[in-house]
Design an enzyme around this catalytic site. Structure first.
Site, mmCIF file in Angstrom:
data_model
loop_
_atom_site.group_PDB
_atom_site.id
_atom_site.type_symbol
_atom_site.label_atom_id
_atom_site.label_comp_id
_atom_site.label_asym_id
_atom_site.label_seq_id
_atom_site.Cartn_x
_atom_site.Cartn_y
_atom_site.Cartn_z
ATOM 1 N N LYS A 281 0.842 -1.193 0.000
ATOM 2 C CA LYS A 281 0.000 0.000 0.000
ATOM 3 C C LYS A 281 0.881 1.249 0.000
ATOM 4 O O LYS A 281 1.534 1.562 0.991
ATOM 5 C CB LYS A 281 -0.932 0.049 1.212
ATOM 6 C CG LYS A 281 -2.099 1.013 0.944
ATOM 7 C CD LYS A 281 -2.751 1.574 2.176
ATOM 8 C CE LYS A 281 -2.053 2.769 2.744
ATOM 9 N NZ LYS A 281 -2.056 3.979 1.899
ATOM 10 N N GLY B 95 3.481 4.421 13.344
ATOM 11 C CA GLY B 95 4.295 3.251 13.692
ATOM 12 C C GLY B 95 3.862 2.635 15.015
ATOM 13 O O GLY B 95 3.793 1.405 15.148
ATOM 14 N N GLU C 249 10.474 16.151 14.819
ATOM 15 C CA GLU C 249 10.714 16.023 13.391
ATOM 16 C C GLU C 249 9.735 16.955 12.656
ATOM 17 O O GLU C 249 8.526 16.744 12.709
ATOM 18 C CB GLU C 249 10.478 14.582 12.953
ATOM 19 C CG GLU C 249 10.775 14.398 11.487
ATOM 20 C CD GLU C 249 10.443 13.007 10.999
ATOM 21 O OE1 GLU C 249 9.346 12.526 11.293
ATOM 22 O OE2 GLU C 249 11.294 12.423 10.315
HETATM 23 P P1 NDP Z 1 2.374 8.301 7.811
HETATM 24 O O1 NDP Z 1 2.765 7.544 9.003
HETATM 25 O O2 NDP Z 1 1.225 9.215 7.888
HETATM 26 O O3 NDP Z 1 2.031 7.315 6.576
HETATM 27 C C1 NDP Z 1 2.916 6.347 6.072
HETATM 28 C C2 NDP Z 1 2.103 5.296 5.346
HETATM 29 O O4 NDP Z 1 1.241 4.647 6.267
HETATM 30 C C3 NDP Z 1 1.195 5.844 4.235
HETATM 31 O O5 NDP Z 1 1.064 4.858 3.212
HETATM 32 C C4 NDP Z 1 -0.123 6.000 4.962
HETATM 33 O O6 NDP Z 1 -1.213 6.010 4.061
HETATM 34 C C5 NDP Z 1 -0.115 4.767 5.847
HETATM 35 N N1 NDP Z 1 -0.930 4.855 7.043
HETATM 36 C C6 NDP Z 1 -1.353 5.964 7.714
HETATM 37 N N2 NDP Z 1 -2.076 5.609 8.789
HETATM 38 C C7 NDP Z 1 -2.114 4.240 8.812
HETATM 39 C C8 NDP Z 1 -2.686 3.275 9.697
HETATM 40 N N3 NDP Z 1 -3.378 3.633 10.771
HETATM 41 N N4 NDP Z 1 -2.492 1.967 9.418
HETATM 42 C C9 NDP Z 1 -1.778 1.584 8.339
HETATM 43 N N5 NDP Z 1 -1.229 2.445 7.464
HETATM 44 C C10 NDP Z 1 -1.373 3.760 7.710
HETATM 45 O O7 NDP Z 1 3.683 8.992 7.344
HETATM 46 P P2 NDP Z 1 3.855 9.998 6.164
HETATM 47 O O8 NDP Z 1 3.275 9.447 4.913
HETATM 48 O O9 NDP Z 1 3.390 11.307 6.665
HETATM 49 O O10 NDP Z 1 5.449 9.990 5.954
HETATM 50 C C11 NDP Z 1 6.279 10.816 6.646
HETATM 51 C C12 NDP Z 1 6.933 10.083 7.791
HETATM 52 O O11 NDP Z 1 7.639 8.945 7.329
HETATM 53 C C13 NDP Z 1 7.959 10.943 8.480
HETATM 54 O O12 NDP Z 1 7.806 10.894 9.872
HETATM 55 C C14 NDP Z 1 9.285 10.318 8.078
HETATM 56 O O13 NDP Z 1 10.323 10.503 8.942
HETATM 57 C C15 NDP Z 1 8.947 8.901 7.921
HETATM 58 N N6 NDP Z 1 9.868 8.268 6.987
HETATM 59 C C16 NDP Z 1 10.829 7.427 7.482
HETATM 60 C C17 NDP Z 1 11.773 6.863 6.650
HETATM 61 C C18 NDP Z 1 12.822 5.933 7.169
HETATM 62 O O14 NDP Z 1 13.528 5.316 6.394
HETATM 63 N N7 NDP Z 1 13.003 5.777 8.468
HETATM 64 C C19 NDP Z 1 11.763 7.138 5.214
HETATM 65 C C20 NDP Z 1 10.712 8.016 4.795
HETATM 66 C C21 NDP Z 1 9.799 8.555 5.674
HETATM 67 P P3 NDP Z 1 -1.828 7.391 3.491
HETATM 68 O O15 NDP Z 1 -0.690 8.306 3.204
HETATM 69 O O16 NDP Z 1 -2.548 6.944 2.271
HETATM 70 O O17 NDP Z 1 -2.714 7.914 4.556
#
Ligand code: NDP
Length: 488
Positions: A172, A230, A382
């Site tokens: 996803k 997470g 962050e």
């Molecule tokens: P989110 O946690 O909002 O979303 C990440 C993914 O999870 C998206 O596909 C999102 O879907 C999905 N998601 C959201 N809520 C749920 C849920 N309750 N259950 C399952 N899936 C869910 O993060 P962001 O998209 O805002 O990304 C930014 C974050 O990612 C930052 O904090 C960044 O640091 C971190 N990140 C970490 C990396 C690493 O390597 N450590 C690399 C890149 C980013 P949708 O967007 O469709 O809502």
């Protein structure tokens, strides 16, 4: 229109739901997407289970390595088109998107090679007439969830090792940036991946994502995204004791000692902080600069930040694109206000750009805050946008203390001309990656992941494959006889 991909077929959502993805440069619609609901999640997990229990289980490591190598070739064939798509959907420059396609290709090639060489291990049993070996087996159905900042790259860090290990998958992408992932699935279809091995759900995190991670048919969840999500996913994985791997955020120290080449270090500090408008989990958003260098360094940093050219990712003149969404920019702007109210000195940015042609997009000028200290929220949280904070230090011990003063632990860097100091500081930093006199490069063959709240587990390198494997010990007594443990 972009569809879900379930059991080898492109399909609408069961309830007919759709959504739109927009171009963050000007908020215009890019495409319509089928939006998965729980019935689609059930169908995708069922397809993955059926494929896992079917012929895919009999695929050899050699077959799977060949498949990954083929995907690498197809990625390179479609490099320009994929980079264009990624640039439109994320707002990043097309140059950076090209680098993402190349990095993605390298990850598929790496796991093709590692999978081909992964034949388990023979163990010395320490006794006669026994052979003992460790075999590596797939975990099962893997739910792979990626964020919006590096859509193609992040899903590939999961997908390549998951498939190399023989798992089946339900992926996803973020609802905000699904297009390159749809294209990647098209490449797998072209490479004739058997139906059900890779299933694609498009949809909201809070609905499709949540239903996927809660699904009892999922054996492993690998997630990259924010800390709050997470934590929810880890709680969901606890039910049924499913495996979980988390790549979360970071607040990454970039430590600069006096004595390194001034232009090099300022240039790299800009890239560390503002690449992809700072929407990088490992962004060098927290500069920690030695006293003696501090004033000239921040003056030059701010002057150069003011000269960064904003624009469309497709324009070769553009150095930074927009932020991903209006909501995300609003969050970053709240941090700018917070920084001001906490007493930080705003030396650059902090505003939306004045150019009328950028007014419809989600732009924010690269922002430099000096006079920062560790108690400020803008230093600790962050921000995930084009905001860099600068703190000062005088001694090596102080630099290390500041660099480790974070709940996260994803990445950090040290700039110094003293090789001994470089090693001491790198050794002392509690972060998953430490760069010495560089920032941002990573290697498919080297582990990536975080200490502390930056996550659990590692992607890339041999550990990235381990995440997707069960290890089985097979003990074979080649000359069995009674043990006489019990007399009867
Ligand atoms: P989110 O946690 O909002 O979303 C990440 C993914 O999870 C998206 O596909 C999102 O879907 C999905 N998601 C959201 N809520 C749920 C849920 N309750 N259950 C399952 N899936 C869910 O993060 P962001 O998209 O805002 O990304 C930014 C974050 O990612 C930052 O904090 C960044 O640091 C971190 N990140 C970490 C990396 C690493 O390597 N450590 C690399 C890149 C980013 P949708 O967007 O469709 O809502």
């Amino acid at each position: 229109m972009r569809y879900l991909y379930i059991a080898g077929k492109w399909t609408e959502a069961a309830d007919g739901g759709t959504a739109q993805t927009i171009n963050p440069f000007d908020a215009t619609p890019l495409d319509t997407l089928a939006e998965a609901g729980t019935a689609d999640v059930d169908a995708a997990v069922a397809a993955a289970r059926e494929a896992f229990d079917g012929p895919w289980r009999r695929s050899t490591v050699t077959d799977r390595a060949a498949l990954l190598a083929k995907i690498a070739d197809l990625l390179q064939r479609d490099r320009e088109q994929l980079a264009h798509t990624e640039s439109l959907d994320t707002g990043k420059t097309v140059n950076e998107a090209r680098a993402d396609v190349d990095d993605t290709t390298a990850v598929f090639r790496y796991y093709a090679g590692v999978a081909g060489a992964d034949a388990g291990r023979v163990v010395d049993p320490g006794r006669a007439n026994v052979t003992s070996r460790i075999t590596h087996e797939p975990v099962g159905v893997c739910a792979l969830i990626a964020p919006w900042n590096y859509p193609l790259l992040q899903i590939s860090w999961k997908l390549a090792p998951a498939l190399a290990a023989g798992n089946t998958t339900v992926i996803k992408p973020s609802e905000l940036t699904p297009l390159s992932t749809v294209a990647l699935v098209g490449l797998f279809e072209e490479a004739e991946l058997p139906p059900g091995v890779l299933n694609l759900l498009l949809g909201q995190g809070g609905t499709a994502g949540q239903a996927l991670v809660a699904h009892p048919g999922v054996d492993l969840i690998s997630f990259t995204g924010g800390l709050g999500t997470g934590e929810k996913i880890m709680a969901a994985a606890a039910r049924g004791v499913r495996r979980v791997a988390l790549e979360l955020g970071g607040k990454n120290p970039n430590i600069v000692f006096d004595g390194t080449d001034f232009d090099t270090v300022v240039d790299n500090a800009l890239t560390a902080a503002f690449l992809h408008s700072g929407q990088v989990c490992s962004a060098g958003a927290r500069l920690i600069v030695q006293d003696s260098l501090h004033d000239s360094f921040v003056a030059e940093l701010a002057a150069r930040a003011d000269r960064i050219r904003l624009g469309s990712g497709l324009d070769p003149q553009t150095e930074c694109g927009p932020l991903i969404s209006a909501a995300h920019r609003a969050k970053v702007e709240r941090y700018v206000q917070l920084g001001l109210s906490e007493g930080a000195d705003l030396l650059a940015g902090g505003q939306r750009p004045p150019e009328p042609n950028l007014a419809a997009g989600f732009f924010l000028r690269p922002t430099v805050f000096a006079g920062c200290h560790r108690e400020m929220a803008v230093v600790q949280d962050e921000v995930f946008g084009p905001v860099v904070t600068v703190e000062r230090f005088s001694t090596e011990e102080e630099a290390i203390r500041l660099g480790n003063d974070t709940a996260y632990g994803l990445a950090g860097a040290v700039w110094t001309a003293d090789a001994g100091q470089a090693e001491r500081v790198a050794g002392a930093l509690r972060h998953g990656t430490v760069w010495i006199n560089d920032y941002h490069p990573y290697l498919p063959q080297a582990e990536w992941g975080g200490f502390g709240k930056s996550g659990i587990g590692r992607e890339l390198g041999p550990s990235g494959l381990d995440e997707y494997q069960e290890k089985k010990h097979i003990y074979h007594n080649t000359s069995p006889g009674p043990t006489h443990w019990f007399s009867g």
